[in-house]
Every structure is written in C-alpha cells, then in structure tokens.
Scaffold this active site. Sequence first.
Site, PDB file in Angstrom:
ATOM      1  N   CYS A  47      -0.284  15.300  28.687  1.00  0.00           N
ATOM      2  CA  CYS A  47      -0.185  16.629  28.068  1.00  0.00           C
ATOM      3  C   CYS A  47       0.252  17.668  29.104  1.00  0.00           C
ATOM      4  O   CYS A  47      -0.499  17.998  30.022  1.00  0.00           O
ATOM      5  CB  CYS A  47      -1.544  16.994  27.465  1.00  0.00           C
ATOM      6  SG  CYS A  47      -1.700  18.721  26.981  1.00  0.00           S
ATOM      7  N   CYS A  67      -1.820  20.980  29.225  1.00  0.00           N
ATOM      8  CA  CYS A  67      -3.120  20.767  29.859  1.00  0.00           C
ATOM      9  C   CYS A  67      -3.054  21.044  31.359  1.00  0.00           C
ATOM     10  O   CYS A  67      -4.032  21.489  31.968  1.00  0.00           O
ATOM     11  CB  CYS A  67      -3.602  19.336  29.637  1.00  0.00           C
ATOM     12  SG  CYS A  67      -3.878  18.892  27.907  1.00  0.00           S
TER      13      CYS A  67
END
Length: 339
Positions: free
Chosen positions: A77, A80
């Site tokens: 991700c 993230c």
Amino acid sequence: MDYIIGQNRDQARGQSPAQGQPSAQARSPAPGGAGFDAPPLSDADMILDGDQTSFMTDVIEASRQIPVLVDFWATWCQPCKTLTPALEKVTRAAGGRIRLVKIDVDANRALVSQLAQVGLPLQSVPTVAAFWQGQILDMFQGALPESELKRFVEALLKQAGGSMPSADLLGEARLAIEEGRTEEGAALFSALLEQEPESPEGWGGLARALLALGEDEQALAALDQVPAKIAEHAEITGARAAITLAAEGRKVADALGGFQARLEADPNDHAARYELATGLNALGQRTEAADALLEILKRDRTWNEGAARLQLIRFFEAWGFDEPATLAGRRRMSALLFS
C-alpha cells in the site's frame, strides 16, 4: 468490540492472567491531562507493532485506560507509506496520551476476518480506527494530511476526557496573560511553539505577549518566522494589526488633549475624532475607541472613503473577533450601517 477473539501476549506464552483483571501491560498505560489518572506512556509503549495474538492486550484492554489508534496497513500500500510516519509523529506529539498500534492486514488475516464479523470491515487500506473503553469511537480510510490527523487525535482525546500537551500549554499561557504574568505567558507560548511549530495561536500569543512587554521589534521578528501556510490565519493577522495599531497610537497618545479640544470646538472634526480613537486604543480603552469611530459613522459614514469603518475593522481584528469589545462594537456598527 468487547467480543473480538484473539489471544493476548500472556496467553500466547501459555500464561493466563487472573480472570477479570487486565494484564500488567494493559494496566500501566494511561496518559496525563484531564480525565486520566496514571502517568503517560513511555516511548517504548507508545507505538507498537501488533498482531492477532496481542490485539486484545495492546488495543482492547489498553483502550480502557488510554485512547488507542490502530493503523491497518499493508506492505504493498503506497498511501500507507506516507500515513504511518505521519501517525507516528502525531502520536509522539501527544506525549504518551495515546497509543498507536500498527497491524499488517496481510499477516493477520484471521484478525481481519474477526473484525469484519463485529462491524469493522477492512475493505481497503490504510484504515485507522480509534478505540476507547473497548469500543471504536471513530475511524477513517485513506491517507490524511498531518493537520487533519492532529485534529482527529485532538477530537479523540477530547472524547476521552483529555487533551494534547500543546492544548494544556496554550491554556496555561493564556491564563498567565489574563492574570498579568506576561513574561511567564511569553515563555509558555514559546514552549508551545517548540511542540507545535505551526500553531497560529502560539505565534499570535507570543507576538501579543512581546507587544505587551514593549518589545515591538521582537514581536514583529517573531511574526516574520511564522510558517507560510499559517501566515494569513486570523491569529497572525490580528497580532500584526495589534502591533501596527500600537505604533500608530503611541504617535498620537500625547496629543489626546489637543484632539479633544478640537472636538469641543467642532464636533464634526472627524479627523480629530479618528486620531482620538487611535490614541485611546493604544491606551487600552477599547470601548471608548470604538465609541469615537462609531460617532463618526453616525455623523458621516462616507467620511474619508469610509475610514472610520475600516479602522473599526482593524480594531476588531487586533482585539480578536471573540473579544467582548469586538462583539459589542460589531453589533453597534451593523446597527448603524444597516439601519
């Protein structure tokens, strides 16, 4: 969320805490500030890498004493990678009054499945959930800027009966100013800025405190250091206006008697009344200063291209829009202009 299934760390080691009693780790964390009794978390306990075996201890049990943020992330991700460092920064800024637990969703699929069953579907990452008293208070998905993360944490602490350390400092600084402890107030605003370099309240408060101490040049120098992103905040522009008005007022303060004499001779000498208002403001006589400008508006609202109205607005900005003198002056100005 009381019913999430998952071993805590004692159980993972084959130990069972006494029934109904939280583990030592769950008992120890509690932040300082209003609403909390125990000391703040240590650096080691403030940010943890969690998993499905420790979730009950690190999150659910701990949240009965301290607000807990859970950062659900994944190695693939991209958002993230920006959100997690920002969350860590905001958590450290809270000074041990919250905990951050980071959960890799791919490595903890059983936990993700259990959470979905109790109403926390993790359909995308990053997802951040805020826990307090064993329950989810709030959550968001996607990467947020640091300023919004700070507001999220402030709201979480407020619901839990606490506050950010910077909020405590701000309250202490304002109280010191109100009580006439101006040097102490300036020092507290300076300490606040060490914690929150982008605090408009901190910069504005420091500048006003320096102005009250007669340190006009230092006040201006402080405002020159304000980060560009908050340069137009009302706290900053108000402090600048206060410094400018103070300088203007000092130039005419010694001549107030002359302006009053001119007005006695000619009540329509609006220039004299305008200068009188500026001098009165410099002496801290806010109501009287507003009265003088309002009198000009009452007699001739278009005088000097609306100079009296514009000066009133500068006064309000310098005093602060929530100040009683500002609120009263704005009501009276509106009544005159719209009557």
